[in-house]
Design a protein around this motif. Sequence first.
Motif, PDB file in Angstrom:
ATOM      1  N   ILE A 292       0.842  -1.191   0.000  1.00 39.50           N
ATOM      2  CA  ILE A 292       0.000   0.000   0.000  1.00 39.50           C
ATOM      3  C   ILE A 292       0.880   1.244   0.000  1.00 39.50           C
ATOM      4  CG2 ILE A 292      -1.877   1.230   1.169  1.00 39.50           C
ATOM      5  CD1 ILE A 292      -2.626  -1.370   2.535  1.00 39.50           C
ATOM      6  N   TYR A 293       0.502   2.220  -0.823  1.00 40.57           N
ATOM      7  CA  TYR A 293       1.196   3.502  -0.896  1.00 40.57           C
ATOM      8  C   TYR A 293       0.263   4.608  -0.405  1.00 40.57           C
ATOM      9  CZ  TYR A 293       4.477   0.929  -3.847  1.00 40.57           C
ATOM     10  OH  TYR A 293       5.386   0.009  -4.335  1.00 40.57           O
ATOM     11  N   PHE A 294       0.844   5.559   0.343  1.00 39.13           N
ATOM     12  CA  PHE A 294       0.081   6.657   0.935  1.00 39.13           C
ATOM     13  C   PHE A 294       0.623   7.982   0.399  1.00 39.13           C
ATOM     14  CE2 PHE A 294       0.570   3.149   3.872  1.00 39.13           C
ATOM     15  CZ  PHE A 294      -0.731   2.862   4.261  1.00 39.13           C
ATOM     16  N   ALA A 295      -0.287   8.886   0.008  1.00 37.46           N
ATOM     17  CA  ALA A 295       0.137  10.174  -0.532  1.00 37.46           C
ATOM     18  C   ALA A 295      -0.824  11.262  -0.080  1.00 37.46           C
ATOM     19  CB  ALA A 295       0.180  10.125  -2.057  1.00 37.46           C
ATOM     20  N   TYR A 296      -0.263  12.419   0.334  1.00 41.33           N
ATOM     21  CA  TYR A 296      -1.100  13.557   0.721  1.00 41.33           C
ATOM     22  C   TYR A 296      -1.249  14.472  -0.485  1.00 41.33           C
ATOM     23  CZ  TYR A 296      -2.965  17.539   3.234  1.00 41.33           C
ATOM     24  OH  TYR A 296      -3.769  18.568   3.644  1.00 41.33           O
TER      25      TYR A 296
ATOM     26  N   MET B 229      -4.432   9.921  -0.945  1.00 40.43           N
ATOM     27  CA  MET B 229      -4.564   8.941  -2.010  1.00 40.43           C
ATOM     28  C   MET B 229      -3.939   7.638  -1.531  1.00 40.43           C
ATOM     29  SD  MET B 229      -3.390   9.261  -5.986  1.00 40.43           S
ATOM     30  CE  MET B 229      -3.945   8.115  -7.238  1.00 40.43           C
ATOM     31  N   LEU B 230      -4.699   6.556  -1.616  1.00 40.48           N
ATOM     32  CA  LEU B 230      -4.204   5.231  -1.278  1.00 40.48           C
ATOM     33  C   LEU B 230      -4.172   4.384  -2.529  1.00 40.48           C
ATOM     34  CD1 LEU B 230      -4.719   6.259   1.617  1.00 40.48           C
ATOM     35  CD2 LEU B 230      -5.506   3.965   2.196  1.00 40.48           C
ATOM     36  N   MET B 231      -3.033   3.723  -2.753  1.00 41.91           N
ATOM     37  CA  MET B 231      -2.849   2.870  -3.919  1.00 41.91           C
ATOM     38  C   MET B 231      -2.301   1.533  -3.428  1.00 41.91           C
ATOM     39  SD  MET B 231      -0.850   5.908  -5.942  1.00 41.91           S
ATOM     40  CE  MET B 231      -0.179   6.486  -4.381  1.00 41.91           C
ATOM     41  N   SER B 232      -2.746   0.442  -4.008  1.00 46.58           N
ATOM     42  CA  SER B 232      -2.267  -0.851  -3.531  1.00 46.58           C
ATOM     43  C   SER B 232      -2.197  -1.863  -4.657  1.00 46.58           C
ATOM     44  CB  SER B 232      -3.172  -1.374  -2.404  1.00 46.58           C
ATOM     45  OG  SER B 232      -4.490  -1.582  -2.863  1.00 46.58           O
ATOM     46  N   ARG B 233      -1.405  -2.867  -4.420  1.00 48.35           N
ATOM     47  CA  ARG B 233      -1.323  -4.027  -5.301  1.00 48.35           C
ATOM     48  C   ARG B 233      -1.095  -5.257  -4.431  1.00 48.35           C
ATOM     49  NH1 ARG B 233       3.727  -5.824  -7.386  1.00 48.35           N
ATOM     50  NH2 ARG B 233       5.523  -5.030  -6.206  1.00 48.35           N
ATOM     51  N   GLY B 234      -1.303  -6.435  -4.985  1.00 49.02           N
ATOM     52  CA  GLY B 234      -1.171  -7.670  -4.230  1.00 49.02           C
ATOM     53  C   GLY B 234      -2.500  -8.402  -4.178  1.00 49.02           C
ATOM     54  N   THR B 235      -2.527  -9.489  -3.431  1.00 50.63           N
ATOM     55  CA  THR B 235      -3.738 -10.307  -3.381  1.00 50.63           C
ATOM     56  C   THR B 235      -4.789  -9.758  -2.411  1.00 50.63           C
ATOM     57  OG1 THR B 235      -2.759 -11.719  -1.688  1.00 50.63           O
ATOM     58  CG2 THR B 235      -2.457 -12.393  -3.979  1.00 50.63           C
TER      59      THR B 235
ATOM     60  N   GLY C 138       8.172   5.422 -13.590  1.00 54.72           N
ATOM     61  CA  GLY C 138       8.670   4.329 -12.764  1.00 54.72           C
ATOM     62  C   GLY C 138       7.668   3.780 -11.779  1.00 54.72           C
ATOM     63  N   ALA C 139       6.398   4.207 -11.858  1.00 57.37           N
ATOM     64  CA  ALA C 139       5.386   3.698 -10.926  1.00 57.37           C
ATOM     65  C   ALA C 139       5.087   2.246 -11.226  1.00 57.37           C
ATOM     66  CB  ALA C 139       4.106   4.533 -11.029  1.00 57.37           C
ATOM     67  N   PRO C 140       4.961   1.400 -10.208  1.00 61.43           N
ATOM     68  CA  PRO C 140       4.640  -0.010 -10.437  1.00 61.43           C
ATOM     69  C   PRO C 140       3.176  -0.155 -10.882  1.00 61.43           C
ATOM     70  CG  PRO C 140       4.562   0.460  -8.112  1.00 61.43           C
ATOM     71  CD  PRO C 140       5.042   1.724  -8.774  1.00 61.43           C
ATOM     72  N   PRO C 141       2.797  -1.285 -11.434  1.00 62.21           N
ATOM     73  CA  PRO C 141       1.374  -1.497 -11.766  1.00 62.21           C
ATOM     74  C   PRO C 141       0.542  -1.551 -10.483  1.00 62.21           C
ATOM     75  CG  PRO C 141       2.651  -3.521 -12.064  1.00 62.21           C
ATOM     76  CD  PRO C 141       3.639  -2.436 -11.799  1.00 62.21           C
ATOM     77  N   LEU C 142      -0.460  -0.700 -10.412  1.00 61.80           N
ATOM     78  CA  LEU C 142      -1.288  -0.589  -9.219  1.00 61.80           C
ATOM     79  C   LEU C 142      -2.709  -1.014  -9.550  1.00 61.80           C
ATOM     80  CD1 LEU C 142       0.104   2.860  -8.101  1.00 61.80           C
ATOM     81  CD2 LEU C 142       0.550   0.692  -6.963  1.00 61.80           C
ATOM     82  N   GLU C 143      -3.233  -1.936  -8.760  1.00 65.97           N
ATOM     83  CA  GLU C 143      -4.549  -2.501  -9.062  1.00 65.97           C
ATOM     84  C   GLU C 143      -5.701  -1.627  -8.562  1.00 65.97           C
ATOM     85  OE1 GLU C 143      -4.161  -6.224  -7.152  1.00 65.97           O
ATOM     86  OE2 GLU C 143      -2.492  -6.878  -8.406  1.00 65.97           O
ATOM     87  N   ILE C 144      -5.519  -0.998  -7.393  1.00 64.69           N
ATOM     88  CA  ILE C 144      -6.588  -0.213  -6.784  1.00 64.69           C
ATOM     89  C   ILE C 144      -6.041   1.151  -6.386  1.00 64.69           C
ATOM     90  CG2 ILE C 144      -8.300  -0.073  -4.932  1.00 64.69           C
ATOM     91  CD1 ILE C 144      -8.878  -2.356  -6.737  1.00 64.69           C
ATOM     92  N   MET C 145      -6.790   2.219  -6.715  1.00 62.96           N
ATOM     93  CA  MET C 145      -6.430   3.570  -6.297  1.00 62.96           C
ATOM     94  C   MET C 145      -7.693   4.281  -5.825  1.00 62.96           C
ATOM     95  SD  MET C 145      -3.633   4.943  -9.083  1.00 62.96           S
ATOM     96  CE  MET C 145      -4.731   4.818 -10.492  1.00 62.96           C
ATOM     97  N   ASN C 146      -7.590   4.995  -4.702  1.00 70.93           N
ATOM     98  CA  ASN C 146      -8.732   5.755  -4.176  1.00 70.93           C
ATOM     99  C   ASN C 146      -8.264   7.089  -3.628  1.00 70.93           C
ATOM    100  OD1 ASN C 146      -9.542   2.657  -3.456  1.00 70.93           O
ATOM    101  ND2 ASN C 146     -11.357   3.872  -3.961  1.00 70.93           N
ATOM    102  N   LEU C 147      -9.097   8.095  -3.828  1.00 69.80           N
ATOM    103  CA  LEU C 147      -8.912   9.382  -3.167  1.00 69.80           C
ATOM    104  C   LEU C 147      -9.880   9.434  -1.991  1.00 69.80           C
ATOM    105  CD1 LEU C 147      -8.776  11.800  -6.244  1.00 69.80           C
ATOM    106  CD2 LEU C 147      -6.856  11.133  -4.784  1.00 69.80           C
TER     107      LEU C 147
END
Length: 702
Positions: free
Chosen positions: A243-247, A278-284, A328-337
């Motif tokens: 999970i990635y976190f961004a303000y 903004m939350l972005m995540s990848r994985g199962t 260079g951003a990895p493939p992200l499956e889910i993104m939400n603001l």
Amino acid sequence: MLRRLLFMVLLAWPLSGYSSELPDETREVIQALFPSATVIENKLPDLPVYPVYQLQELLGYAYLSTDFTRLPGFAGKPITMMIGLDTKGRFTGVKVLHHHEPVFLHGLGEEPLTEFVAQYEGRSLTEQIIVQASSRSARNATDNQVYFDGVSKATVSVLIINDTVLSSALQVARNKLAGFAQAAPTKARQDFYEPLSWQQLLDRGYLLKARLSAADVEDKLGRPLSDYPVDLEPLPGEPFTEIYFAYMNAPMVGRNLLGDQRYQAFMERLNGRGKVMMLMSRGTFPHVSADFVPGSTPSRIGLHQGQLAIEMRDLNWLEPGQAIAASGAPPLEIMNLFRVGGNAGFNPGSESTFHLDISLPRNHLVTDNARFTVPVRFSDDLFEAVEVQPGHQSNREPMWVGLWKERWWQIGVLVASLTLLTIVFARQKTLTRHPKLVHRFRWGFLLFTLFFIGFYAQGQLSVVNIYTLFLALWDDFSLNVFLLDPVIFILWCYTFVTLFIWGRGLFCGWLCPFGALQEMTSWLGQRLGLRQVKVPERWHRRLILLKYPILAGLVATAFYSLTLAEQLAEVEPFKTSITLYFVRYWPFVIYALGLLAIGLFIHKFYCRYLCPLGAGLAILGRFRLFSWLERVKRCGQPCQHCKNECGINAIRKDGRVDYDECIQCLECVVILRDQNQCVDAIVQNKQRQKQTRILATDAAGA
């Protein structure tokens, strides 16, 4: 002896704050909130709270909600409550002292209100309290989310109460309770930006990352992932979740992630109202589940700052498949603001804590749960200190905005129906040439008004709304009061505008749910063969004036006593019939049913003679710009067909339309356009036929 005397002095020391100035009524209410209290001190000079002690131990504080916030209720006046808060930030209780909410005072009664506020007892400011309808109250509840049972007929009122309780309690906690004080406030630096890659954002702490492996999760759960029927085992080298976190308010972050054009559009849409993560995540196991509803609160992930649970609500502003602009951003499956803050507020430059809840069912009876905590502290380079003026409160999204979002589809249906109705009225001269079409549309729209606008969306306008407007103009006017109910607000705006175009009849004849119910009652009476009573003209002209002194008396009373005015407003049967579905104390039900029973014999009796709302609309309707209902030479002289067919008797003997009484049913326009009903058209047709025969005879003789 000296020791005993000293002990008694020390024991009595908290009583030094006691004074007879504290009224007995106030003392009794506070005592009920703190049953074990032995000392209740007077209101403190630095903060309007009453300290409560058990001997020398501070139990907490009691305070009046109106000393901290005066958010107006549905009737335009604030709801006054005494609230108890212990030293750990838990509510000891909430007592409603005074309010003007009509649905409780003269509708549902006080019991649903008492039951609602009773839910606060034992709840903590560290929890996120969410008010939902009772049927959804337990949905997606997590450890820090508490769903309160709402009151379905008083949604706006209970949301106002919740906002008042939480916002005032937070002010008390931050001033008086240990662990709730806020760090120095910060805001994002708007002049700080340079193009950066994804990795550079991570390296500098502008973007934060949390990664869980399958081994981490198995260790927490105490069993391998293979024990669960859902396949969550990641591929070798891949994370269970990342999970990635961004303000996003910070240009350094937002511009790099969204790109310049999209970030500018994002900030314009945000318009300074709130803070966004903004939350972005990848994985199962992403940060939101597959059944997550856009625009709602996430159940898998939560946010805390200090001891406070911070509200997170999805904005649903990202486009499907939106890509990250930073290279260079990895493939992200889910993104939400997520808009973050709510009543608790959010300080982006201070440390906060995200938690991820993992719930995996082993079978239909057993579910294993694990919580992972992720501390989040962005680089100080992104922020600058904010100088806060005394009494300043953070600029958060107004309550009405959330209410409009929650009812978006009702708003859409209502606006579409009003647009259709406007088109029909604008094209009435053309459409009334098709009587069957007009009649079917009218009855279809009346059914829509009764069941959707009235029973479902609770869009029954009332003379009480007029009180609210006058009292708001008399005091400090605030549009926020009227925006709390989007359906009522839209209907009032539409009615006000159309008063100056078509008069009162567009609302009274098409958009009033009780008016539609009366119309249907009248139709039923005719179908049952009940004798229809025609009120003599001279009595009719006198009786239609009754509603004007009723209106004047109600408005005048409102300035003297709003409570009395609300009681007298029961002359309107709207609350009993439309709001409460006739489930009410029997005298009110008998009154409403009695009016409908009279309507079986006298068409729309209540509308014609008693309705104060109709009187108010008729007064404004006199300033209409047009008289749409066309009259011709023979109307009333000698033709009386339209007058005889007008069920509400809004056509005078001389053919003139009384717009103060007309409900714009369009029946007279249909008659005027019907070549087989309108006497003028029939006479003209006969004259043309006669002239044609004369010409034909002359031509044959020639």
